[in-house]
Design a protein around this motif. Structure first.
Motif, PDB file in Angstrom:
ATOM      1  N   ALA A 131      -2.264  -8.804  37.441  1.00  9.09           N
ATOM      2  CA  ALA A 131      -1.038  -8.532  36.663  1.00  9.09           C
ATOM      3  C   ALA A 131      -1.134  -7.102  36.141  1.00  9.09           C
ATOM      4  N   ALA A 148       4.665  -6.093  40.985  1.00  8.36           N
ATOM      5  CA  ALA A 148       5.018  -7.457  40.574  1.00  8.36           C
ATOM      6  C   ALA A 148       3.852  -8.417  40.826  1.00  8.36           C
ATOM      7  N   TYR A 149       3.724  -9.409  39.933  1.00  9.46           N
ATOM      8  CA  TYR A 149       2.593 -10.357  39.987  1.00  9.46           C
ATOM      9  C   TYR A 149       3.093 -11.781  40.104  1.00  9.46           C
ATOM     10  N   MET A 150       2.465 -12.525  40.980  1.00 13.24           N
ATOM     11  CA  MET A 150       2.667 -13.965  41.091  1.00 13.24           C
ATOM     12  C   MET A 150       1.310 -14.630  41.013  1.00 13.24           C
ATOM     13  N   PRO A 151       1.226 -15.829  40.430  1.00 11.79           N
ATOM     14  CA  PRO A 151      -0.068 -16.505  40.309  1.00 11.79           C
ATOM     15  C   PRO A 151      -0.758 -16.678  41.662  1.00 11.79           C
ATOM     16  N   ASN A 181      -0.144  -6.257  45.275  1.00 12.97           N
ATOM     17  CA  ASN A 181      -0.855  -7.536  45.350  1.00 12.97           C
ATOM     18  C   ASN A 181      -0.765  -8.154  46.740  1.00 12.97           C
ATOM     19  N   GLU A 197       0.386 -18.387  45.317  1.00 12.41           N
ATOM     20  CA  GLU A 197       1.808 -18.236  45.622  1.00 12.41           C
ATOM     21  C   GLU A 197       2.042 -16.951  46.414  1.00 12.41           C
ATOM     22  N   LYS A 198       3.182 -16.881  47.063  1.00 12.69           N
ATOM     23  CA  LYS A 198       3.517 -15.712  47.859  1.00 12.69           C
ATOM     24  C   LYS A 198       3.748 -14.510  46.952  1.00 12.69           C
ATOM     25  N   GLN A 199       3.066 -13.410  47.227  1.00  9.17           N
ATOM     26  CA  GLN A 199       3.151 -12.210  46.403  1.00  9.17           C
ATOM     27  C   GLN A 199       4.345 -11.354  46.835  1.00  9.17           C
ATOM     28  N   ILE A 200       5.231 -11.056  45.880  1.00  9.59           N
ATOM     29  CA  ILE A 200       6.388 -10.218  46.192  1.00  9.59           C
ATOM     30  C   ILE A 200       6.113  -8.753  45.857  1.00  9.59           C
ATOM     31  N   PRO A 234      -4.774 -11.901  42.836  1.00  9.13           N
ATOM     32  CA  PRO A 234      -3.750 -10.905  42.477  1.00  9.13           C
ATOM     33  C   PRO A 234      -3.893 -10.493  41.010  1.00  9.13           C
ATOM     34  N   THR A 249      -4.197  -9.075  48.674  1.00 11.47           N
ATOM     35  CA  THR A 249      -4.508 -10.445  49.096  1.00 11.47           C
ATOM     36  C   THR A 249      -4.413 -10.608  50.605  1.00 11.47           C
TER      37      THR A 249
END
Length: 338
Positions: free
Chosen positions: A195, A168-171, A181, A174-177, A193, A185
């Motif tokens: 995608a 899963a990717y978050m910008p 990633n 932001e907190k990476q779930i 991170p 990070t």
């Protein structure tokens, strides 16, 4: 009422019909008798053996009917539909096949299947062989193999969902779930991170990695069984003669393991050619990840192009036939040797 009738037919009607067919078959066979002809050298004459031959065909008949209805007819019908247009109203000949091998989108589909064929088969085989060799020498062999084999108990759909969360990717910021990633990070706060699933440069490799993760356990188990069949005396004799471990591996173990490797390879190829679930769950074939089975599904149910969907099905079937022939030939050879 219709549901109740269906239930009665399924629970009572079908078993009753089968039992009736068996009794009727035996009654037909009993006509003419099955006792040996007295004084006939070499067994009964053909006329006396005819009822026994008839019994064979009578018992095969129901299975032959089922094969014809549920296997032969769909194959013939699919081939016929592949020669017709989008709505099957007009005959277009080989136009659908020409589209598959000339359309740019279809060529990407074929490329992806080839990518799966090479990387999935090679990766699964190599990792399975390495793990089989390593676990063959440890005391906790059973526990290690069980741990590696666990993904085989998971459906492709469940595996797709699990790995979608893993990648899963978050910008940035932001907190990476996603675990990948988050680790990346966390080790390097300045790293951006990725995608993984939506990036065309990596998404196919990510999907293939999921497939390798699932099927490595299968490869390991079969190859490990092949290793167990190799004589320890032969290995020890080579070591006594001064052979190194690498020489034992490449000159004794792998050559003797080649038949097993062949079986595993053919099985993996037959499964990867019809890969669908992981692609459907993780990307739905978008972003350049379509494979033949996924595109066939879309052509049929999304675009309602029955001709192209049928042509893709025929191409997939033709691609699998050589490997099926090899698999059946090896099976028959094994039975004869056994």
């Amino acid at each position: 009422m219709s549901v109740l009738l269906t239930l009665v037919i399924a629970v009572i009607g079908i078993p009753a019909a089968l039992i009736s067919y068996i009794y009727l078959s035996e009654a037909i066979v009993s006509i003419g008798g099955l006792r040996p002809a007295v004084g006939s050298p070499g067994g009964r004459p053909f006329a006396a053996r005819l009822p026994e031959r008839l019994r064979h065909w009578l018992w095969i008949f129901p299975a032959a009917v089922l094969l014809a209805v549920f296997l032969a007819y769909p194959v013939v019908n699919t081939i016929a539909m592949s020669l017709r247009g989008k709505d099957s109203s007009e005959f277009v000949g080989l136009a659908n096949y020409a589209k598959i091998f000339t359309d740019s989108g279809m060529l990407i589909v074929l490329r992806n299947n080839l990518l799966w064929l090479v990387l999935f088969t090679g990766g699964t085989l190599v990792f399975g062989l390495i793990i089989a060799l390593l676990t063959d020498r440890v005391r906790y062999e059973a526990a290690a193999k069980a741990l590696i084999f666990v993904p085989m108990a998971i459906s492709f759909v469940a595996a797709g969902i699990i790995w979608s969360l893993v990648f899963a990717y978050m910008p940035a910021g932001e907190k990476q779930i996603g675990i990948v990633n988050a680790i990346m990070t966390g080790i390097d706060p300045g790293a951006r991170p990725q995608a993984w699933v939506s990036n065309r440069a990596t998404n196919n490799y990510v999907l293939i990695a999921v497939g390798v993760w699932m099927w490595t356990g299968f490869s390991m188990v079969i190859l490990s069984a092949g290793l167990k069949s190799i004589s320890n005396e032969l290995i020890e004799a080579a070591r006594v003669d001064g052979a190194t471990e690498w020489q034992v591996l490449f000159r004794i173990t792998l050559p003797l393991l080649l038949p097993t490797i062949g079986v595993v390879t053919v099985t993996l190829i037959m499964n990867v050619l019809k890969i669908f679930d992981v692609v459907y769950v993780m990307t739905n074939g978008n972003l350049g990840t379509e494979v033949i089975a996924n595109r066939m599904y879309k052509e049929m149910f999304n675009y309602h192009d029955f001709g192209t969907a049928s042509a893709l099905a025929v191409v997939l079937m033709l691609a699998m036939i050589p490997f099926m022939v090899v698999r059946v030939r090896d099976y028959n050879k094994g039975r004869k040797n056994g």
